[in-house]
Design a protein around this motif. Structure first.
Motif, PDB file in Angstrom:
ATOM      1  N   LEU A  31       1.848   8.322 -28.058  1.00 10.47           N
ATOM      2  CA  LEU A  31       1.476   7.088 -28.740  1.00 10.47           C
ATOM      3  C   LEU A  31       0.964   6.095 -27.706  1.00 10.47           C
ATOM      4  CD1 LEU A  31       4.636   6.940 -30.977  1.00 10.47           C
ATOM      5  CD2 LEU A  31       2.318   7.199 -31.841  1.00 10.47           C
ATOM      6  N   HIS A  32      -0.218   5.568 -27.933  1.00 10.21           N
ATOM      7  CA  HIS A  32      -0.817   4.621 -26.996  1.00 10.21           C
ATOM      8  C   HIS A  32      -0.373   3.201 -27.350  1.00 10.21           C
ATOM      9  CE1 HIS A  32      -3.495   7.447 -24.895  1.00 10.21           C
ATOM     10  NE2 HIS A  32      -3.514   8.079 -26.056  1.00 10.21           N
ATOM     11  N   ARG A  33       0.275   2.554 -26.398  1.00 11.79           N
ATOM     12  CA  ARG A  33       0.915   1.258 -26.650  1.00 11.79           C
ATOM     13  C   ARG A  33      -0.071   0.192 -27.129  1.00 11.79           C
ATOM     14  NH1 ARG A  33       4.058  -1.406 -21.724  1.00 11.79           N
ATOM     15  NH2 ARG A  33       1.931  -1.450 -20.902  1.00 11.79           N
ATOM     16  N   ASP A  34      -1.206   0.062 -26.470  1.00 11.40           N
ATOM     17  CA  ASP A  34      -2.145  -1.003 -26.835  1.00 11.40           C
ATOM     18  C   ASP A  34      -2.633  -0.849 -28.269  1.00 11.40           C
ATOM     19  OD1 ASP A  34      -1.826  -2.013 -24.334  1.00 11.40           O
ATOM     20  OD2 ASP A  34      -3.797  -1.450 -23.572  1.00 11.40           O
ATOM     21  N   ALA A  35      -2.980   0.375 -28.659  1.00 13.03           N
ATOM     22  CA  ALA A  35      -3.461   0.614 -30.019  1.00 13.03           C
ATOM     23  C   ALA A  35      -2.349   0.392 -31.033  1.00 13.03           C
ATOM     24  CB  ALA A  35      -4.032   2.023 -30.133  1.00 13.03           C
ATOM     25  N   PRO A 290      -6.883   4.404 -33.661  1.00 13.69           N
ATOM     26  CA  PRO A 290      -6.018   5.587 -33.548  1.00 13.69           C
ATOM     27  C   PRO A 290      -5.066   5.435 -32.364  1.00 13.69           C
ATOM     28  CG  PRO A 290      -8.310   6.224 -33.855  1.00 13.69           C
ATOM     29  CD  PRO A 290      -8.316   4.753 -33.573  1.00 13.69           C
ATOM     30  N   ALA A 291      -3.787   5.534 -32.651  1.00 11.54           N
ATOM     31  CA  ALA A 291      -2.788   5.374 -31.592  1.00 11.54           C
ATOM     32  C   ALA A 291      -2.052   6.678 -31.289  1.00 11.54           C
ATOM     33  CB  ALA A 291      -1.769   4.305 -32.004  1.00 11.54           C
ATOM     34  N   LEU A 292      -2.202   7.677 -32.132  1.00 14.90           N
ATOM     35  CA  LEU A 292      -1.420   8.909 -32.010  1.00 14.90           C
ATOM     36  C   LEU A 292      -2.307  10.067 -31.563  1.00 14.90           C
ATOM     37  CD1 LEU A 292       1.206  10.219 -34.516  1.00 14.90           C
ATOM     38  CD2 LEU A 292      -0.638  11.719 -33.794  1.00 14.90           C
ATOM     39  N   GLU A 293      -1.816  10.805 -30.589  1.00 20.75           N
ATOM     40  CA  GLU A 293      -2.468  12.035 -30.128  1.00 20.75           C
ATOM     41  C   GLU A 293      -1.399  13.086 -29.865  1.00 20.75           C
ATOM     42  OE1 GLU A 293      -5.975   9.611 -27.680  1.00 20.75           O
ATOM     43  OE2 GLU A 293      -4.541  10.868 -26.592  1.00 20.75           O
ATOM     44  N   VAL A 294      -1.813  14.333 -29.832  1.00 15.97           N
ATOM     45  CA  VAL A 294      -0.951  15.413 -29.354  1.00 15.97           C
ATOM     46  C   VAL A 294      -1.651  16.043 -28.157  1.00 15.97           C
ATOM     47  CG1 VAL A 294       0.198  17.587 -29.895  1.00 15.97           C
ATOM     48  CG2 VAL A 294       0.005  15.808 -31.650  1.00 15.97           C
ATOM     49  N   TRP A 295      -0.932  16.144 -27.061  1.00 17.30           N
ATOM     50  CA  TRP A 295      -1.488  16.691 -25.817  1.00 17.30           C
ATOM     51  C   TRP A 295      -0.978  18.122 -25.606  1.00 17.30           C
ATOM     52  CZ3 TRP A 295      -2.971  13.499 -21.072  1.00 17.30           C
ATOM     53  CH2 TRP A 295      -3.606  12.314 -21.468  1.00 17.30           C
ATOM     54  N   ALA A 296      -1.861  18.987 -25.119  1.00 18.45           N
ATOM     55  CA  ALA A 296      -1.476  20.397 -24.933  1.00 18.45           C
ATOM     56  C   ALA A 296      -2.338  21.028 -23.848  1.00 18.45           C
ATOM     57  CB  ALA A 296      -1.638  21.164 -26.247  1.00 18.45           C
ATOM     58  N   HIS A 297      -1.836  22.149 -23.326  1.00 16.36           N
ATOM     59  CA  HIS A 297      -2.548  22.899 -22.283  1.00 16.36           C
ATOM     60  C   HIS A 297      -3.537  23.905 -22.874  1.00 16.36           C
ATOM     61  CE1 HIS A 297      -0.293  21.583 -18.779  1.00 16.36           C
ATOM     62  NE2 HIS A 297       0.868  21.833 -19.395  1.00 16.36           N
ATOM     63  N   VAL A 298      -4.595  24.154 -22.134  1.00 11.97           N
ATOM     64  CA  VAL A 298      -5.401  25.350 -22.370  1.00 11.97           C
ATOM     65  C   VAL A 298      -4.557  26.531 -21.917  1.00 11.97           C
ATOM     66  CG1 VAL A 298      -7.497  26.609 -21.754  1.00 11.97           C
ATOM     67  CG2 VAL A 298      -7.577  24.108 -22.026  1.00 11.97           C
ATOM     68  N   GLU A 363     -16.777  23.067 -19.142  1.00 13.32           N
ATOM     69  CA  GLU A 363     -16.098  24.082 -18.335  1.00 13.32           C
ATOM     70  C   GLU A 363     -14.596  23.819 -18.369  1.00 13.32           C
ATOM     71  OE1 GLU A 363     -17.693  24.346 -14.427  1.00 13.32           O
ATOM     72  OE2 GLU A 363     -19.751  24.750 -15.107  1.00 13.32           O
ATOM     73  N   LEU A 364     -13.862  24.819 -18.788  1.00 16.97           N
ATOM     74  CA  LEU A 364     -12.410  24.719 -18.847  1.00 16.97           C
ATOM     75  C   LEU A 364     -11.775  25.759 -17.953  1.00 16.97           C
ATOM     76  CD1 LEU A 364     -11.825  24.374 -22.729  1.00 16.97           C
ATOM     77  CD2 LEU A 364     -11.968  22.542 -21.038  1.00 16.97           C
ATOM     78  N   ARG A 365     -10.560  25.475 -17.531  1.00 16.34           N
ATOM     79  CA  ARG A 365      -9.755  26.474 -16.854  1.00 16.34           C
ATOM     80  C   ARG A 365      -8.368  26.480 -17.472  1.00 16.34           C
ATOM     81  NH1 ARG A 365      -6.111  25.356 -12.996  1.00 16.34           N
ATOM     82  NH2 ARG A 365      -6.622  27.251 -11.843  1.00 16.34           N
ATOM     83  N   VAL A 366      -7.701  27.617 -17.396  1.00 18.38           N
ATOM     84  CA  VAL A 366      -6.330  27.717 -17.898  1.00 18.38           C
ATOM     85  C   VAL A 366      -5.466  26.677 -17.176  1.00 18.38           C
ATOM     86  CG1 VAL A 366      -4.278  29.172 -18.017  1.00 18.38           C
ATOM     87  CG2 VAL A 366      -6.537  30.138 -18.533  1.00 18.38           C
ATOM     88  N   GLY A 367      -4.681  25.940 -17.943  1.00 17.80           N
ATOM     89  CA  GLY A 367      -3.838  24.884 -17.386  1.00 17.80           C
ATOM     90  C   GLY A 367      -4.408  23.497 -17.554  1.00 17.80           C
ATOM     91  N   ASP A 368      -5.706  23.398 -17.901  1.00 21.67           N
ATOM     92  CA  ASP A 368      -6.254  22.074 -18.221  1.00 21.67           C
ATOM     93  C   ASP A 368      -5.488  21.484 -19.404  1.00 21.67           C
ATOM     94  OD1 ASP A 368      -8.142  22.164 -16.235  1.00 21.67           O
ATOM     95  OD2 ASP A 368      -9.842  22.540 -17.567  1.00 21.67           O
ATOM     96  N   ILE A 369      -5.525  20.160 -19.491  1.00 20.58           N
ATOM     97  CA  ILE A 369      -4.823  19.436 -20.559  1.00 20.58           C
ATOM     98  C   ILE A 369      -5.856  18.802 -21.475  1.00 20.58           C
ATOM     99  CG2 ILE A 369      -3.287  17.513 -21.085  1.00 20.58           C
ATOM    100  CD1 ILE A 369      -2.006  18.011 -18.293  1.00 20.58           C
ATOM    101  N   ILE A 370      -5.645  18.938 -22.775  1.00 18.87           N
ATOM    102  CA  ILE A 370      -6.555  18.349 -23.750  1.00 18.87           C
ATOM    103  C   ILE A 370      -5.770  17.442 -24.692  1.00 18.87           C
ATOM    104  CG2 ILE A 370      -8.166  18.822 -25.642  1.00 18.87           C
ATOM    105  CD1 ILE A 370      -8.867  21.429 -24.296  1.00 18.87           C
ATOM    106  N   SER A 371      -6.322  16.266 -24.923  1.00 17.98           N
ATOM    107  CA  SER A 371      -5.740  15.368 -25.920  1.00 17.98           C
ATOM    108  C   SER A 371      -6.431  15.620 -27.253  1.00 17.98           C
ATOM    109  CB  SER A 371      -5.912  13.904 -25.502  1.00 17.98           C
ATOM    110  OG  SER A 371      -7.280  13.558 -25.380  1.00 17.98           O
ATOM    111  N   PHE A 372      -5.628  15.667 -28.315  1.00 15.90           N
ATOM    112  CA  PHE A 372      -6.143  15.939 -29.651  1.00 15.90           C
ATOM    113  C   PHE A 372      -5.811  14.787 -30.587  1.00 15.90           C
ATOM    114  CE2 PHE A 372      -5.709  20.125 -27.801  1.00 15.90           C
ATOM    115  CZ  PHE A 372      -6.822  20.812 -28.281  1.00 15.90           C
ATOM    116  N   GLY A 373      -6.805  14.381 -31.372  1.00 11.63           N
ATOM    117  CA  GLY A 373      -6.547  13.483 -32.467  1.00 11.63           C
ATOM    118  C   GLY A 373      -6.075  14.272 -33.669  1.00 11.63           C
TER     119      GLY A 373
END
Length: 404
Positions: A31-35, A290-298, A363-373
């Motif tokens: 959750l992003h505080r400012d938003a 939008p204040a909510l995201e889910v973050w996950a690894h490739v 270009e992605l590599r395994v272990g990269d982090i992606i934020s998702f709406g």
């Protein structure tokens, strides 16, 4: 040889000060505080300027830290959907609840009766059928407690609620003969009205709601001098506010609006709904964020142009649209700098995996982090026991526990 485990590490578990790209077990609810703070201020200002009160629907997040922020910002109370949600909110300091649902079943009635032993607890629930009125009247009479009820008025083919104005009038008479019940208002939910004529349908529904409230008040059906009139989900709150104002509902009644998803907003159905609100209201120069995201690894790159993400149905809502890739971060890099990968697309989700096509040039590599709406924040929140509030530097400033 045995190994002692001192504490379980949940997904997304992190300490205050942890940095998202370096220190946090992913996936994580972010959750992003400012938003978030912007959204709370924005909706409170909108509702207050409309001459109404705000009772945000707490089922969206079931996060006591958010309830407190909403109440501190001026909310009249918190809306909830069940007796167990009410008990959870009470345990975290909420002392006024509008339960926008019927209170059915003796064990659920007992939960509420126990809470009403606290004279400072202000509670309202809905009724839409004589059977429920009779059951509530009998039970609360045995407990020596008077229960505040409101008549729910619905639409044909919709959800709960009396289906005609005459049913409402008859139900008010049934309530009147129950000494343990106090009729304190009327409620409706317009979010089930759809189609090409939705706007006119919602205005007509709101007009009917006010007309019924006036009729009941004129007949002396209400137990309080200024009864409550309430409606509004998270998509059409502007139309309900306008209808209540135009019909002077605020003059005779306590007008209460109940949007919930605004607190986190989203990148899907409520983003679209907000665009419609701004189109209808040219005086609103800025909307919700939008204040909510889910973050996950490739997690895997098994084929060209295809990535498997460590994110699935157990982590994010998928009922109203699939997760939306936003930014890619390099794991361990601080300060975190996100690269736009919006052209990538999630095509399917499984229990623990998401399938994502990789856009040309990304270009992605395994272990990269992606934020998702996400789309529909309610069903993302309830998959998590803790959300992480982060600042502009993506450092954790608060752990926000949920109580589903």
């Amino acid at each position: 040889m045995t190994t002692a485990i001192n504490s379980a590490v949940e997904k997304g578990d992190a300490a205050i000060g942890a940095q998202l790209t370096r220190d946090v077990s992913l996936p994580a609810l972010v959750l992003h505080r400012d938003a978030l703070e912007h959204n709370i201020r924005w909706m409170q200002t909108f509702v207050s300027d409309s001459g109404a009160q705000l009772a945000p629907h707490g089922k969206t997040s079931m996060t006591p830290a958010l309830f407190k922020r909403q109440l501190d910002a001026g909310a009249w109370g918190i809306t909830l959907a069940s007796a167990t949600q009410t008990r959870a909110a009470y345990a975290h300091g909420v002392r006024r609840v509008l339960m926008a649902n019927q209170l059915v079943g003796t064990p659920n009635m007992a939960l509420i009766a126990d809470l009403l032993a606290d004279a400072d607890f202000d509670f309202y629930c809905m009724v839409d059928h004589p059977d429920n009125v009779a059951d509530l009247g009998a039970y609360f009479a045995t407990r020596g407690v008077r229960l505040n009820v409101m008549i729910e008025y619905g639409v044909v083919g919709g959800r709960c609620g009396c289906r005609s104005e005459q049913e409402v009038i008859e139900l008010a008479k049934a309530i009147d003969v129950q000494p343990a019940l106090a009729l304190t208002g009327i409620e409706g939910y317009e979010g089930v009205i759809h189609g090409d004529q939705a706007v006119s349908g919602i205005r007509a529904f709101a007009a009917s709601l006010v007309r019924l409230a006036v009729q009941l008040q004129d007949s002396g059906a209400f137990a309080i001098a200024k009864p409550i009139i309430t409606a509004s989900g998270s998509a059409w709150y502007d139309l309900i506010a306008e209808s209540f104002e135009e019909q002077n509902a605020a003059g005779r009644f306590l007008s209460v609006l109940r949007p919930g998803s605004y607190v986190a907003h989203d990148h899907g159905i409520y983003k679209e709904a907000q665009c419609c609100v701004l189109d209808r209201r040219s005086d609103l120069h800025e909307g919700l964020r939008p204040a909510l995201e889910v973050w996950a690894h490739v997690q895997s790159l098994p084929e060209p142009g295809f990535a498997v993400i460590a994110l699935g149905k157990r982590d994010v809502a998928f009922d109203a649209g699939l997760p939306v890739p936003l930014l890619r971060y390099k794991a361990g890099v601080v300060p975190a700098m996100g690269d736009d990968i919006g052209a990538c697309k999630v095509t399917a989700v499984m229990d623990q995996h998401a399938f994502m096509t990789i856009a040309p040039g990304v270009e992605l590599r395994v272990g990269d982090i992606i934020s998702f709406g996400t789309s529909h924040p309610c069903l993302t929140f309830d998959k998590w026991r803790v959300g992480l509030l982060v600042d502009e530097q993506l450092s954790v400033v608060e752990r926000m526990e949920t109580c589903f």
